[in-house]
Every structure is written in C-alpha cells, then in structure tokens.
Design an enzyme around this catalytic site. Structure first.
Site, PDB file in Angstrom:
ATOM      1  CB  CYS A   1      12.953  38.635  75.649  1.00  0.00           C
ATOM      2  SG  CYS A   1      12.011  40.208  75.288  1.00  0.00           S
TER       3      CYS A   1
ATOM      4  CB  CYS B   1      14.690  38.564  70.974  1.00  0.00           C
ATOM      5  SG  CYS B   1      13.497  39.779  71.381  1.00  0.00           S
TER       6      CYS B   1
END
Ligand code: ZN
Length: 430
Positions: free
Chosen positions: A209, A383
């Site tokens: 990510c 996240c």
C-alpha cells in the site's frame, strides 16, 4: 474597454480552435468504435493507413531545421499512445503532458491533445483501453518501436512477449522515489525482459500500500532519454542500451551504466526452444493486476476484519481499544488518526524489540483504563488501503502469541483511504 473586448475575442477564437481540435481527436476515437468489443476495435485499428513517404512542408522544415541538419534523422513518423486510465490530480506532478483542465479525461486523449497543440503536424493515435494478451500483438505489430512506461509487472511481461513475438525493440524505463532505470530489450541480439527476469516476483512483494512514490522530475529525465533512444533506433544510429542498464540516481545526480547478462538460450520466449509462442494471461501468470491500483489482498477471514463504518461506530460508543497505524513515517506525517499509535510494518517484520515493547505497553495501559469486564481486549490495525494492515495482523498474531487469548486483533478494511472516502471527507487522500 475596447482592448478588453479584443482580448476576449482573441481568447474565444483560441478556445474555438481548441474545441475543433478536440472534436477531431474525438471523432477519430469514435471512428475506431470504442463501444465495440476489443477485437473489433483492434481489428479496426490495424487498418490505419500505411505511413506515406511525404516531404516536409516549408513550415515543418523551418521548425525542425536544427534537427534535420543532423544527417542521421529522417522525416516520417506516427505516434500511438496507449493508456486505459483517466487523468487524476495526483498524476500532474510528473506526467506533464496532462494539465489541470484535463483531470477526468482519458490519458491517451489528453496526451494526444497536448502533442497536437505543440505540433499539429504530428500524427497521434490515442488508444483508450487496457492492453491485454488478446489485443497486444495486433496493436504492437503496427509500430516499429515500443516504449514501455508502465508501472506493473504483468504489463512488463505482456509488452515484452508481444515485442519478442512481433520482432520489435522495446525501450523500457521505470522510476521509483529518487531513482530511475532504462534498458532496451529485444534489440540487436540483446536480451529480452524474460532473459533477465524469467519468473515474476511473488505477488506479495509487489503488493504494497505504500508504493514509495516518485519525485516528479525523475520520470521526466528517464522519459527524455527514452525518447532519445527511440530516435536513435528509428534513424538507424542504434541504441546504446541493448544489454545495458542505465541507472539514474537523483540524490547524487549521477548516471551509471551496468552491463546485463546476454540473451539466454533457455529464455521461455526468445530462447532456442521457446515455450511461450502465443501471449498468455499475464495477470494470472504474475498473480497480480495489470494496473497501478493497489491489488486487494485477502489474507484474513471476515471475522478478522472490520469496515470503516463499524470502526466509526466503536469510536462513537467510546469502546476502549488500541489503534495501530503501520504505515511508514513519511505517510504518518502526511495524515493520521489522532488516537493511533505508530508501529511501522517494517519494524513488525523484523520483530523489533523496542516497537514490540511500545505496543505491549500501550495495550496494557489501555486495558487497565478500560472496564474490567472486557474479556478480549480489541486491537485494530490500520494502513493506507488495507493490505499492509492484514500482513500486520498476521505478524501480530505471532508476536503477541502468549497474550492472544485475551486479545482480539483485527484490521480495518480499506484503511485510511476508505476512512477518507466513506467517513471523513476532510481527511486527506494521497
Ligand atoms: Zn528472452
């Protein structure tokens, strides 16, 4: 007043010309039947007329005079621009063919418009669709040189194999953070991409990510050198980067070149006994999507995850818990939820004692403050987009093994970007 009217008239006339140009490009796109299926589209595209040996106009000669007097350079050319994506605000920092007023427009069309505005004599063909194993060969066969500016592994394999099978040189470059690389594949007996990378990397290693970002000027420099290599190949001067890799280090502002291994007789596509004779499904082959979008991992079961809406409800009800943000420091500095504690994924991966202690102290402290009737104390992991948080939950299950019976460790699906989209529109998206 009169001057102002004249200025506005002038502006209007320029806008009208621009509308005309856009209409022409758009008509071209429609002629190529974008509503039809991909095969029909590519078939029609294969029918673009052959390039004429035409002479330059007086204006063109004037325009390119400084280049034409270099004896090696000729005069004909057609540019095909392929991108399935639309222009986004975050592209503008490095993709300088797109401007603010093109946000939302197809990238291929936006780039073609800009090039035609720079020079209306350039023949530009925009292709607004995703290149895949069904259409790549037919498209690539029509061009002499292929330039890969993509950002994902399946596309690199696809373009490479299509170039090998069609006998076209491939000028390939990539940029990440402060570094760029460039190589010319399948050219002059040199290696292809597969000669150097026979197997795709494991999908988890490219599914992240926090993709690191890129300094805007780096792809610009690499793009210019790509264009130079294309000119040299097209004119017959030849490229300097067959079996060579150019590495640009922006931090040191230095270029260096390393020698690559030669063409491999065992290569699956360009070797002596190739096993790849037709294009294959590269997304399946690589186990990842051929887009720059973050691929969604599925490491956890439904019970191990909560949605952003569920998490918001917990916050509203003041449910005691610990929220762990596992992004890199630079991203936490851009934005974070105020009550989160920060333990980067990399530190969890190395089971860093300092961070594990910080985490345990936080859990113990919050648990003490919480009501005594909580049997399993909740720990949530967040996240950017909900992939790294799943990896972190897996790691926390190992690290907190002894205490797991009294803890519930879950991740927040879609991460902070889902939070920004669905819960708090004032939260920055990056
Ligand atoms: Zn090869």
């Amino acid at each position: 007043m009169e001057a102002e009217v004249a200025r506005l008239r002038d502006e209007l006339s320029k806008k009208e010309q621009e509308v005309e140009r856009l209409r022409a490009v758009s008509a071209h796109l429609q002629q190529n039947s974008y509503s039809g299926n991909m095969f029909a589209l590519v078939k029609q595209l294969t029918e673009v007329p052959p390039l004429e040996e035409k002479s330059l106009s007086k204006e063109e000669i004037m325009r390119y005079s400084r280049q034409l007097i270099i004896p090696e350079l000729g005069v004909k050319g057609r540019l095909g621009l392929l991108d399935y994506d639309d222009v986004e605000l975050s592209n503008l920092q490095r993709q300088v063919l797109h401007a603010e007023d093109k946000v939302g427009m197809s990238k291929a069309l936006s780039a073609a418009t800009t090039i035609n505005r720079l020079n209306s004599n350039v023949e530009c063909i925009p292709y607004h669709f995703q290149l895949n194993y069904k259409n790549a060969k037919q498209l690539i066969q029509q061009y002499d040189i292929v330039v890969d500016c993509s950002d994902n592994v399946p596309t690199r394999f696809l373009v490479n194999d299509a170039c090998v099978l069609s006998g076209k040189p491939l000028v390939s470059a990539s940029a990440l953070r402060m570094e760029g690389q460039l190589t010319v594949y399948n050219y002059n007996g040199g290696p292809c991409y597969r000669c150097l990378y026979p197997k795709p990397p494991p999908a988890e290693t490219v599914t992240n990510c926090s993709d690191g970002g890129v300094l805007g000027v780096v792809p610009g420099i690499l793009g210019c050198i790509q264009a130079l290599e294309v000119l040299k190949i097209a004119s017959g001067i030849g490229s300097s980067y067959s079996q060579q890799m150019l590495i640009f280090d922006a931090l040191e502002a230095r270029f260096r070149t390393i020698k690559l291994r030669p063409k491999q007789p065992t290569c699956a596509v360009c070797g002596e006994n190739p096993t790849v004779k037709e294009l294959i499904d590269y997304e399946r082959f690589c186990g990842s999507a051929a887009t720059d979008q973050c691929r969604t991992l599925h490491l956890l079961t439904g019970e191990q995850r909560v949605t952003v809406q569920e998490y918001k409800q917990l916050l509203d009800q003041d449910v005691p818990h610990v929220l762990v943000d596992v992004r890199p420091q630079v991203e936490v500095d851009i934005c974070h939820l105020p009550h989160s504690i920060y333990v980067p994924l990399a530190k969890l991966e190395e089971k860093n004692a300092e961070y594990v202690k910080l985490l345990q102290n936080n859990i113990n402290l919050s648990r003490k403050e919480a009501a005594a009737d909580i049997v399993t104390f909740p720990v949530y992991v967040i996240c950017k987009q909900g992939n790294d948080s799943q990896k972190a939950v897996k790691l926390l299950q190992e690290i907190l093994d002894n205490e797991l019976c009294s803890l519930s460790v879950k991740d927040i699906q879609g991460g902070l970007m889902a939070w920004a989209r669905k819960i708090d529109p004032t939260f920055p998206q990056y």
